[in-house]
Every structure is written in C-alpha cells, then in structure tokens.
Design an enzyme around this catalytic site. Structure first.
Site, PDB file in Angstrom:
ATOM      1  N   ASP A 136      -2.410  -5.095  -5.016  1.00 14.08           N
ATOM      2  CA  ASP A 136      -1.008  -5.494  -5.181  1.00 14.08           C
ATOM      3  C   ASP A 136      -0.091  -4.624  -4.301  1.00 14.08           C
ATOM      4  O   ASP A 136      -0.568  -3.836  -3.490  1.00 14.08           O
ATOM      5  CB  ASP A 136      -0.608  -5.425  -6.663  1.00 14.08           C
ATOM      6  N   GLU A 156      -1.051  -1.126  -4.266  1.00 12.76           N
ATOM      7  CA  GLU A 156      -2.371  -0.818  -3.751  1.00 12.76           C
ATOM      8  C   GLU A 156      -3.335  -0.518  -4.892  1.00 12.76           C
ATOM      9  O   GLU A 156      -4.128   0.408  -4.845  1.00 12.76           O
ATOM     10  CB  GLU A 156      -2.220   0.302  -2.710  1.00 12.76           C
ATOM     11  N   GLU A 162      10.750   8.257  -2.113  1.00 13.91           N
ATOM     12  CA  GLU A 162      10.025   7.116  -2.678  1.00 13.91           C
ATOM     13  C   GLU A 162      10.310   6.996  -4.169  1.00 13.91           C
ATOM     14  O   GLU A 162      10.538   5.899  -4.684  1.00 13.91           O
ATOM     15  CB  GLU A 162       8.529   7.333  -2.447  1.00 13.91           C
TER      16      GLU A 162
HETATM   17  C1  BGC Z   1       3.139   2.166  -2.194  1.00  9.99           C
HETATM   18  C2  BGC Z   1       3.180   0.962  -1.283  1.00  9.99           C
HETATM   19  C3  BGC Z   1       3.839   1.289   0.026  1.00  9.99           C
HETATM   20  C4  BGC Z   1       3.258   2.540   0.640  1.00  9.99           C
HETATM   21  C5  BGC Z   1       4.017   2.979   1.865  1.00  9.99           C
HETATM   22  C6  BGC Z   1       2.541   3.334  -1.464  1.00  9.99           C
HETATM   23  O1  BGC Z   1       2.561   4.462  -2.301  1.00  9.99           O
HETATM   24  O2  BGC Z   1       2.366   1.881  -3.333  1.00  9.99           O
HETATM   25  O3  BGC Z   1       3.882  -0.085  -1.876  1.00  9.99           O
HETATM   26  O4  BGC Z   1       3.666   0.206   0.879  1.00  9.99           O
HETATM   27  O5  BGC Z   1       3.293   3.586  -0.292  1.00  9.99           O
HETATM   28  O6  BGC Z   1       5.362   3.183   1.582  1.00  9.99           O
END
Ligand code: BGC
Length: 385
Positions: A174, A177, A333
């Site tokens: 998903d 990941e 993030e």
């Molecule tokens: C997230 C992803 C994202 C990636 C890069 C991961 O930790 O689960 O959704 O695409 O980081 O930002």
C-alpha cells in the site's frame, strides 16, 4: 532549535501561512534533480537518492497548481524516461497477464527509482501500483490546467495504461509499503483516477481508451461491493478499518464525491479515528516511528474538507500542518506530539535516524492545500522557473 515534534500548535498569520507555501515551492524546485526527479527527502538515510512515483506525482501536481509549469513537466519527463526504459518489461508483464500466467511480484515495476532513473542498489518494498495511476492523473491535470502539449509523454502514458489494465486487480504493498497480500482501496482509487483522467483528456484513444473506461467502471464497482465498511471507504478489500490515504480518493483525486454519503462518511471516520487535535495518523495500528501524525495527511484532510464545502475546517488543517515546520521552515514526514505506539519510536531512530525532514511530499501537500484555499496566489507566468 525548537523541536517541532513537541511544540504546541502556534497561532499562524495569513502572511506566515503564505510564506510557508512559497518557501515550500522554492525548496521543492531547489531540490529537484537535473534529471527531473523530485527526491523524497534529500537528507534522510533510507530515502536519500530516490524518487517515488507516488510522492513525486503529488509533488508535481502541487507545483503545477502553483504555476511551476516547467518543473512539473520535467518530473513527467523523468517518469516517461523511467517507463520507456522499461518498455520491454512492461510488454512482457502485459503479455504474461493476458496469457493467464502473470509474472511474480518481483518482476513488476519498482516503487521508487534512483534519481538517474535506474533501479538503485538498495532493497525496497516493491511492488506498488498506486504511483503509476497517480502520475497519469497528475499529468492529465497539468496538461488541462496549463494547456501544454502532451506529445512527448504519449508513449509513456500508453505503457502505463497497458501496465495498469493488465495488473490492477493484483494485491500489492500500500501507500505505506505494507500489507502486500491485500488489495488496497486507496491504491485502486489512484489507479481509477489515472485511467479516468487520461481517458477524459483524450491522452489515450481507441481500444486503450475503451479498456481504461471499462477498468474504471470495474474498479468503482469493486470498491462499492468490497471496499467499504459501515458506509465509509475501507483500508483494503474486506477490511473494516480506515486509513488516512483514503482521503486522497476524495480529494484531490475526485474518484469519490466529497458530498456523497460515502465521501462524507469516509471523512468523518478518518476525522473521528485518526485525527488528534488536527494532526492525522496513517491508521490506528501504525507503529512506524511510534505512529505519529503526518502533516501531509492533515493537508489531505483539509483538501477533502474543502471539497465538501468546509473551508474553515480546511484552514484549520493547513494551520496544523504549518505548526509542524521547524524554525528553518522544513516540514517533516511526521511529528511525535501524539503517538499511537510510543514504545516503538526508538527502534526506528536506531535503524534510520531521526524522522525524515524535509519531506518534499509534506511541502507539496501543504502547497496544494494553500493554493486551493487561496492562502497563496499562484505564480504568474513571469515567476515560473
Ligand atoms: C512512506 C511512503 C513514502 C516514502 C517516501 C515511506 O515511509 O510510507 O508513503 O512514499 O516514505 O516518502
């Protein structure tokens, strides 16, 4: 330096909200690689040197909405290069799926690529389908928004459509990941959005267009039959849970109408279960870095609220996202103000270091919501880079 993870949400002014939107754009274009790739996070151990179709497509969309025509176009060039370099693999994937003998997951397209468009050398949680739909959606929106000629992306668009038509029913990792054995509703939404956008905009024609239309209808039917629970979209087919990635299916992807019963109940379920004081968690069982709140998801909540007519709620979401910016204006993030699994933070810090910051996708979603709210005025033609 003030720690944005523990700092309470401070009052924002219209000027500070607008300034963060324009500095977000500046940061994104400054970090864009010469190849056109947007790095997910230039400094974070596990992401540095890689670009994701998912993050990048939402980033290109935000940049485009702000008026960054050239930058968004260069990202689509990078996507097209990645796809065309893999045309033989895609043809094989399509042919094997058509023959009822689909290739194993390991032979499907990767989720992320090195900035030069190669696979890179690090293992990752491949494969994921959503980004191949999202880039199509972002490209079609961009073309329509700015009236740009799409000729140079045509081959890559057709490869993507063929790839998705052959494989959209497959389970895959998903957005986060995880859960590779499930069919995820937000992934289906991204695929439907992409196929619908290229059909509507005439980016594909003939049999391909008919195939795209049929797949969109089948995806929507599948979501209705198996992808809802208690009146809201569900995390995966057959699940009763919600996931904040479902908000994107409402807005900006527009696959589910924000004012429909399904749209309203999905926003309400995410709000009730995953929103704590404005900060939105990914899903209730999240343990990544202790399961904190993601500013980009607060912005998706803001976009869904705005699409449903709740402008004040959308502005609240933008303000919360702005409150996560560090003193230098970088958005992370996630923040750890409210953790779902506090005892699981340390293992990730030990493994990968402190939470990714800046995360370009966070800046992008902030920018997109700020533009839609009219908090910042898009660039004029002379301001484009
Ligand atoms: C997230 C992803 C994202 C990636 C890069 C991961 O930790 O689960 O959704 O695409 O980081 O930002």
């Amino acid at each position: 330096m003030t720690d944005a993870a523990t700092r309470p949400a401070a009052a924002q002014t219209p000027a500070s909200l607008a300034a963060l939107a324009s500095s977000s754009y500046e940061l994104i274009v400054a970090e864009q690689h010469a190849s056109g790739a947007y790095p997910a996070s230039p400094t974070f151990s596990a992401y540095a040197g890689y670009s994701w179709f998912r993050d990048g497509a939402f980033t290109a969309d935000a940049v485009s909405a702000y008026g960054g025509v050239e930058s968004a176009g260069r990202f689509f060039d990078w996507c097209a290069g990645v796809l065309q370099a893999r045309s033989a693999s895609i043809e094989r994937i399509v042919q094997r799926a058509g023959a009822g003998n689909p290739v194993p997951d390991a032979e499907m397209l990767a989720t992320r690529f090195a900035l030069d468009g190669t696979e890179g050398t690090d293992d990752w949680w491949d494969f994921q389908l959503d980004g191949y739909g999202t880039w199509l959606w972002a490209l079609a929106e961009h073309a329509e928004r700015h009236g740009v000629d799409t000729e140079r992306w045509q081959v890559a668009v057709e490869l993507s459509v063929d790839y998705l038509l052959s494989s959209w029913r497959r389970s895959c990792f998903d957005w986060w990941e995880e859960h590779a054995s499930e069919v995820h509703v937000s992934t289906l939404g991204c695929i439907a959005a992409g196929l619908r956008a290229v059909s509507r905009s005439g980016l594909v024609g003939g049999e391909r267009r008919a195939g795209a239309d049929a797949a969109v209808a089948a995806i929507l039917d599948l979501i209705e039959r198996e992808g809802t629970s208690d009146g809201h979209l569900a995390k995966w087919l057959g699940s009763a849970e919600v996931d904040a990635s479902l908000l994107a299916v409402i807005s900006p992807l527009g696959v589910v109408d924000a004012r429909s019963e399904l749209g309203r109940r999905t926003v309400a379920a995410v709000d009730e279960q995953l929103n704590a004081d404005g900060g939105v968690h990914r899903y209730l069982a999240d343990t990544f870095y202790g399961g904190g709140q993601w500013p980009l998801l607060s912005c998706f909540l803001g976009l869904a609220r705005l699409a449903g007519g709740d402008r004040a709620g959308a502005l609240d979401a933008l303000e919360w996202a702005a409150s996560t910016a560090a003193d230098d204006g970088q958005l992370p993030e996630q923040v750890g103000r409210h953790l779902l699994a506090p005892d699981r933070t340390a293992e990730w810090v030990d493994r990968w270091g402190e939470v990714a910051s800046p995360l370009l996708w966070s800046h992008a979603m902030y920018l997109r919501l700020a533009v839609d709210l009219g908090v910042v005025a898009p660039l004029g033609a002379e301001g484009d880079r």
